[in-house]
Structures are given as structure tokens and as C-alpha cells.
Design an enzyme around this catalytic site. Structure first.
Site, PDB file in Angstrom:
ATOM      1  N   LYS A 177      45.252 -32.324  37.426  1.00  8.49           N
ATOM      2  CA  LYS A 177      45.398 -33.780  37.477  1.00  8.49           C
ATOM      3  C   LYS A 177      46.878 -34.151  37.517  1.00  8.49           C
ATOM      4  CE  LYS A 177      44.264 -37.950  34.929  1.00  8.49           C
ATOM      5  NZ  LYS A 177      43.511 -38.591  33.851  1.00  8.49           N
ATOM      6  N   GLU A 215      50.265 -23.500  32.639  1.00  5.05           N
ATOM      7  CA  GLU A 215      49.382 -22.379  32.976  1.00  5.05           C
ATOM      8  C   GLU A 215      49.059 -22.403  34.474  1.00  5.05           C
ATOM      9  OE1 GLU A 215      48.979 -24.474  30.476  1.00  5.05           O
ATOM     10  OE2 GLU A 215      48.021 -23.530  28.728  1.00  5.05           O
ATOM     11  N   GLY A 226      40.586 -35.864  32.635  1.00  3.03           N
ATOM     12  CA  GLY A 226      40.462 -34.466  33.058  1.00  3.03           C
ATOM     13  C   GLY A 226      39.083 -33.897  32.785  1.00  3.03           C
ATOM     14  N   ARG A 227      38.567 -34.151  31.586  1.00  4.78           N
ATOM     15  CA  ARG A 227      37.274 -33.554  31.218  1.00  4.78           C
ATOM     16  C   ARG A 227      36.091 -34.303  31.841  1.00  4.78           C
ATOM     17  NH1 ARG A 227      40.185 -35.501  27.121  1.00  4.78           N
ATOM     18  NH2 ARG A 227      39.456 -37.247  25.867  1.00  4.78           N
ATOM     19  N   GLU A 281      37.415 -32.483  22.711  1.00  9.46           N
ATOM     20  CA  GLU A 281      38.663 -33.129  23.122  1.00  9.46           C
ATOM     21  C   GLU A 281      38.487 -34.651  23.094  1.00  9.46           C
ATOM     22  OE1 GLU A 281      40.714 -32.692  27.177  1.00  9.46           O
ATOM     23  OE2 GLU A 281      41.739 -31.146  26.047  1.00  9.46           O
ATOM     24  N   HIS A 326      19.706 -12.721  19.123  1.00  4.52           N
ATOM     25  CA  HIS A 326      20.033 -11.383  18.619  1.00  4.52           C
ATOM     26  C   HIS A 326      21.458 -11.316  18.101  1.00  4.52           C
ATOM     27  CE1 HIS A 326      16.252  -9.654  20.041  1.00  4.52           C
ATOM     28  NE2 HIS A 326      16.355 -10.582  20.970  1.00  4.52           N
ATOM     29  N   LYS A 357      51.954 -27.573  23.134  1.00  5.07           N
ATOM     30  CA  LYS A 357      52.670 -27.429  24.414  1.00  5.07           C
ATOM     31  C   LYS A 357      54.175 -27.543  24.193  1.00  5.07           C
ATOM     32  CE  LYS A 357      49.156 -29.670  27.344  1.00  5.07           C
ATOM     33  NZ  LYS A 357      48.874 -30.824  28.199  1.00  5.07           N
TER      34      LYS A 357
HETATM   35  O1  F6P Z   1      44.295 -29.534  27.459  1.00  2.00           O
HETATM   36  C1  F6P Z   1      44.843 -30.751  27.765  1.00  2.00           C
HETATM   37  C2  F6P Z   1      44.595 -31.196  29.167  1.00  2.00           C
HETATM   38  O2  F6P Z   1      45.392 -32.287  29.421  1.00  2.00           O
HETATM   39  C3  F6P Z   1      43.130 -31.507  29.462  1.00  2.00           C
HETATM   40  O3  F6P Z   1      42.756 -32.776  29.056  1.00  2.00           O
HETATM   41  C4  F6P Z   1      43.088 -31.306  30.920  1.00  2.00           C
HETATM   42  O4  F6P Z   1      41.768 -31.197  31.392  1.00  2.00           O
HETATM   43  C5  F6P Z   1      43.879 -30.030  31.049  1.00  2.00           C
HETATM   44  O5  F6P Z   1      44.918 -30.171  30.106  1.00  2.00           O
HETATM   45  C6  F6P Z   1      44.424 -29.738  32.405  1.00  2.00           C
HETATM   46  O6  F6P Z   1      45.277 -30.744  32.852  1.00  2.00           O
HETATM   47  P1  F6P Z   1      45.675 -30.865  34.377  1.00  2.00           P
HETATM   48  O7  F6P Z   1      44.443 -31.100  35.166  1.00  2.00           O
HETATM   49  O8  F6P Z   1      46.627 -32.029  34.438  1.00  2.00           O
HETATM   50  O9  F6P Z   1      46.346 -29.582  34.791  1.00  2.00           O
END
Ligand code: F6P
Length: 543
Positions: A203, A209, A263-264, A349, A380, A508
Site C-alpha cells: 500500500k 521487508e 491494508g488488512r 490489528e 491431535h 519498525k
Molecule cells: O504491519 C503493519 C502494516 O502497516 C499493515 O497494516 C499492512 O497490511 C502491512 O504493514 C503492509 O503494509 P504495506 O502494504 O504498506 O506494505
């Protein structure tokens, strides 16, 4: 007056229900299942195996009305900036909106832009799946690698797995999320760069990452096919179009979405691109249409028959009135094996908050720990604790009537196991029943006395069962939207903002500050003794 949910008023209902148990309630009322079940088309929610009676449910519906649930739901749909800390509207429902009515944001209809993006997704997916769009060497794509994390990973990864019968063996989707190099390494080592298409999904297009993984993927393509091939092997999904272009993604392969999509809650947006590539655009459209069906149900069904409202209220009942800290989601549907993980982000979240909308500390518990694994595997592993542990864990069981496989004994056994678990949790097994069983097995009285306590099941353990015809794209859309709205209901009752996630920021920030200390470019004097000690040990071993 400041809003505060009145949980104290509900404790009298708890006290009354503590004097009985579900076994007794079922025995006393042959209509209990009928009274405490609700449907949305073929989807049935059986919530009769809960510690409830009509008075308790009435009080819970009153609680929802006192929280102005319907008004807040309508405010969300009308494009109000209900995500106050980010000053954003919450309109992910527009992404799956089906009829010709407008969805307004600040007086403007968002639907033309939504439909335009969907059309671009259709054209792109048709071209990749049909072989018109190829890699730099002219070979067809056989593998899609989505690079994203959180909402840019969990939704599409879960959905692709759930809809495996709708995928093609010659176009496989992979998901790389973790910054741990093992993830991308182990994914790419089996792939051919010439036939691999990357979708960089973020987003913000700043998530460390994702950017790190995207950089490694880019280098992998450039190393094997040359720098000039990069454009042919990458697409991007983001709200940050400038950053996508700066990464070197071709303009016609950048798919946008909007800040009113959390995002979620973004699997319905272009973040679903790898899903559309994997299952085809028509199936992706059916997935959106299913979610829209659940939206209509949530918006128009009276609270008393409204599935997300009932599930949300039961969650509040157990969290705030009974004090149960966790909630298990147990799909008897192997392809939903990532559904609990997906729901962890969606729920935790969203509702893992300790201040109200006005910033005051909440005086009540909020989101539970959400967890789970598919049945029968969980049986199990951890069901022992659910049946006999000291904590009560409300569970959701999910079950399809029609399997995708023609392997009849498997499905009948799966169904029997699912129904057996909720029955066992509800009924339990009394000391008298255990002793009678042991006597029938021929044990002497001393052995019975020693063994019986271990074999007693307390029972009276709550569960919901969701049963639906078949896990197809439409059904999956409905299920996800059901849980989204459940989370909304709970956030409304708790008076919190379910749409921000400030709690992820500190880690972060500190990771950024620690990086030069890990690489040895800066010393760690300003850190606490634990962090310093860990770094010293790290440096000693890596030297
Ligand atoms: O973990 C925090 C967060 O902002 C989530 O809400 C989001 O889904 C994720 O990181 C990834 O963010 P982005 O889509 O901006 O890379």
C-alpha cells in the site's frame, strides 16, 4: 456524555447462566437450535451451543443499540472519516459493490475509478493467462511471485490456497513476505527467471521487508536476463504510484488503490491481482460478488438475524462478561488452513487497542487473541486444552457440505469429526458417566477412583458452527466479509478505532535504529543492557 459500554448490566445474565449449563438448556428446550441459529442464504450459523438464553441475547442486542451500531455502520458506508486518527474513510466495501448505486466519498462517486482498475486487472490477467503477455524472452509465465507483507500478503495468500481447485497447474502463485532471506531464496530456487512474473504489493511502497525482497527479486531477474528484462517481469500494486515508477515498474503494470482501503481490508482491491492471475478474472469477480452479498446482509438484516452482529456480540459477551482471553477459529476445510492467520491480522490489528476513539484509556478488555488450525489436525494437537484445560476457549467451527474432491469417505469423516467436537465441548462427560464406562470396561473400584477424575470433561464449552454449501469463490468472499463485519461490530461496542495500527510503528522505528548496530557501523552504548548483551553475543558468534 462519553461513551462506555455497560458490561455491568450483563453480569446478572452471566450469574443466571452460571446456575445452569448448556446440557440442561438443550434438554429443556427442543427448539434451542431453531431459536439460536441464523442464515444468510445457504450459510447457516448455529450459535445454540453458547452460554446464552433469550434474555442474555436481548441484553446483547440492546448493548449494540446503545453503541449506535447501526448509525456507525451507516456512517462507514457514507464515506465518513471514521478512521479518525488517520483522517480516512473506510470504504473497502466499494471495491466489491455490485449494483449501479453510487458510493460517495466527499460527494464524489468512487465507483468509476474502482471499475476502471478492475477492468485493467481483467485485461492484464487475461493477457498473462492467455499467453499474450510474456517474459522478456517471449516465454509464457508459469509462476507468479507476490512480494508483500501483512495485508499485502495474508489475504491473497489465504485466498489462493482456499481456491486451489480454481487454479491452473501451469500458472502457480507464490507468496514471499518475510525479510528473512530464506523465504525468497527457497521460493526462487525452484523457479525459472524467464517464466516468472513478480507482483510487488505494498500500500505504501515503503515497507522495508517488501522493498528488500523486491530488490533481491529485481537483482535475480537482472542477473539472469539482463537489466533490460526487469520491466517485463514486474508489476506493482500500491497507493504510492510515484514510488512504483521510481522502482522501475512500467506505468501500464502499476495498479492503484486508495487510502480509504486499509491494508488488512485490501484483498478486494488490486492487492487481489495475484489471486485474479491464479484463478482467473471471472472467479475473482465472483469472490467480490460474494462479499457484496454479505455486505447487503449486514446493512439490511435486523440485528437479531444479522450474522456478523450475532458473532460480534457473542465475542464481546465472552471477552467482557466472562473474561475469556482467546478465540479459536477451526476450519474443517483444509484449504482454509491460512484463514486463522489471515483473521489474526484482520481482528488483532483492528481491535488490539487500549484507548477509545477520544484517546481515553478503555476501562474494559478489547480484542481477544485469535488463533486456530484446521480440523482434524488441531484435534491431535491442542484440542486437549480446549476440552480439559483451565481456560475456556470459545470456538468457531467452519464446515462445507459439498467437498471439491470425489473421495466420499474422507468428507463424511471430516463432517462427523466437526460435529463431534462441538457436541463434545457442549456436553462434556460427567463423573457418573465416566465411572459407568470404566465399570463396563471391567475396572475395579480403586482403579476407577484413580482414573475417573482424568477422564471427566467439564463440558459447557461454547462454540459457533458455520456450515455452507461449498468453498467456492463466492462463498469465500462471503466468509471473509462476515468476519470483517464481526470485527467492526466489536470495535464499535468497545468504542475504539478498528482501522488504524499505530502499535506496529515502535518496532519498525527501533529496528531502523538498530540496523547500523547489527552491521557494526555504530556502537550500541545507548541501548539497555539486554539489547547490548544480545548484540555482543551476536557479534561474537558472527565474527
Ligand atoms: O504491519 C503493519 C502494516 O502497516 C499493515 O497494516 C499492512 O497490511 C502491512 O504493514 C503492509 O503494509 P504495506 O502494504 O504498506 O506494505
Amino acid at each position: 456524555m462519553t461513551y462506555a459500554p455497560d458490561f455491568a448490566g450483563l453480569s446478572a445474565h452471566r450469574a443466571r447462566l452460571e446456575r445452569t449449563d448448556m446440557r440442561t438448556l438443550f434438554a429443556a428446550d427442543p427448539e434451542r437450535f431453531r431459536t439460536f441459529s441464523a442464515t444468510e442464504r445457504d450459510l447457516l450459523l448455529d450459535y445454540s451451543k453458547n452460554r446464552i438464553d433469550l434474555e442474555a441475547m436481548t441484553a446483547l442486542f440492546d448493548l449494540a443499540r446503545a453503541a449506535d451500531l447501526e448509525a456507525r455502520r451507516d456512517a462507514m458506508w457514507s464515506g465518513e472519516a471514521i478512521n479518525t486518527t488517520e483522517n480516512r474513510a473506510v470504504l473497502h466495501m466499494a471495491l466489491r459493490h455490485q449494483d449501479d448505486t453510487r458510493v460517495l466519498l466527499g460527494g464524489r462517486d468512487v465507483m468509476p475509478a474502482v471499475r476502471e482498475t478492475l477492468e485493467r486487472i481483467r485485461v492484464f490477467t487475461d493477457a498473462v493467462r492467455g499467453g499474450a503477455l510474456t517474459g522478456a524472452t517471449g516465454r509464457r509465465f508459469t509462476d507468479i511471485v507476490n512480494i508483500g507483507i501483512g495485508g499485502s500478503d495474508l489475504g491473497p495468500a489465504m485466498v489462493t490456497l482456499a481456491l486451489e481447485p480454481y487454479t491452473r497447474p501451469d500458472l502457480r502463485a507464490h507468496y514471499v513476505s518475510n525479510v528473512d532471506g530464506a523465504h525468497i531464496n527457497d521460493t526462487l530456487k525452484r523457479l525459472d527467471p524467464a517464466t516468472t512474473l513478480f507482483v510487488v504489493a505494498s500500500k505504501t511502497f515503503t515497507t522495508d521487508e517488501t522493498m528488500t525482497n523486491a530488490g533481491s527479486a529485481r537483482a535475480w531477474i537482472a542477473r539472469s536476463l539482463g537489466e533490460g528484462a526487469v520491466g517485463s517481469h514486474f508489476a506493482a500494486v500500491s497507493t504510492n504510484l510515484t514510488a512504483c515508477a521510481a522502482f522501475g515498474i512500467q506505468e501500464d503494470r502499476i495498479f492503484g488503490f486508495w487510502d480509504w482501503v486499509g491494508g488488512r481490508y485490501s484483498v478486494w482491491s488490486a492487492i487481489g491481482l495475484p489471486v485474479a492471475l491464479a484463478i482467473g478474472f471471472d472467479n475473482f469477480s465472483a469472490f467480490l460478488a460474494g462479499a457484496a452479498q454479505m455486505d447487503v446482509h449486514f446493512r439490511t438484516t435486523p440485528l437479531e438475524q444479522n450474522l456478523p452482529v450475532i458473532m460480534g456480540l457473542l465475542g464481546v459477551w465472552y471477552r467482557n462478561v466472562w473474561g475469556f482471553p482467546t478465540h479459536a477459529v477451526l476450519p474443517y476445510d483444509q484449504r482454509l488452513s491460512r484463514f486463522p492467520a489471515y483473521l489474526q491480522q484482520q481482528d488483532m490489528e483492528s481491535n488490539g487497542k487500549s484507548v477509545t476513539l477520544s484517546g481515553a484509556p478503555v476501562g474494559w478488555s478489547t480484542g481477544p487473541v485469535v488463533w486456530g488450525e484446521p480440523g482434524t489436525n488441531g484435534q491431535h494437537a491442542f484440542y486437549q486444552l480446549i476440552h480439559q484445560g483451565t481456560d475456556v476457549i470459545p470456538c468457531d467451527f467452519l464446515l462445507a457440505v459439498v467437498p471439491q474432491e470425489k473421495l466420499p469417505p474422507h468428507h463424511a469423516k471430516l463432517v462427523a469429526n466437526c460435529l463431534a467436537q462441538s457436541e463434545a465441548l457442549m456436553l462434556g462427560k460427567t463423573r457418573d458417566e465416566v465411572e459407568a464406562e470404566l465399570r463396563a470396561e471391567g475396572l475395579d473400584e480403586a482403579a476407577i477412583a484413580a482414573l475417573a477424575p482424568h477422564k471427566v470433561f467439564p463440558g459447557n464449552r461454547p462454540s459457533n458452527t458455520l456450515i455452507y454449501e461449498k468453498l467456492d469463490p463466492r462463498m469465500l468472499g462471503r466468509l471473509i466479509a462476515l468476519y470483517e463485519h464481526k470485527v467492526f461490530v466489536q470495535g464499535t461496542i468497545w468504542g475504539i478505532n478498528s482501522f488504524d495500527q499505530w502499535g506496529v510503528e515502535l518496532g519498525k522505528q527501533l529496528a531502523k535504529a538498530l540496523l547500523p548496530k547489527v552491521t557494526g557501523e555504530a556502537d550500541a552504548q545507548d541501548h539497555d543492557s539486554s539489547t547490548r548483551g544480545l548484540l555482543e553475543h551476536f557479534h561474537a558468534l558472527s565474527a
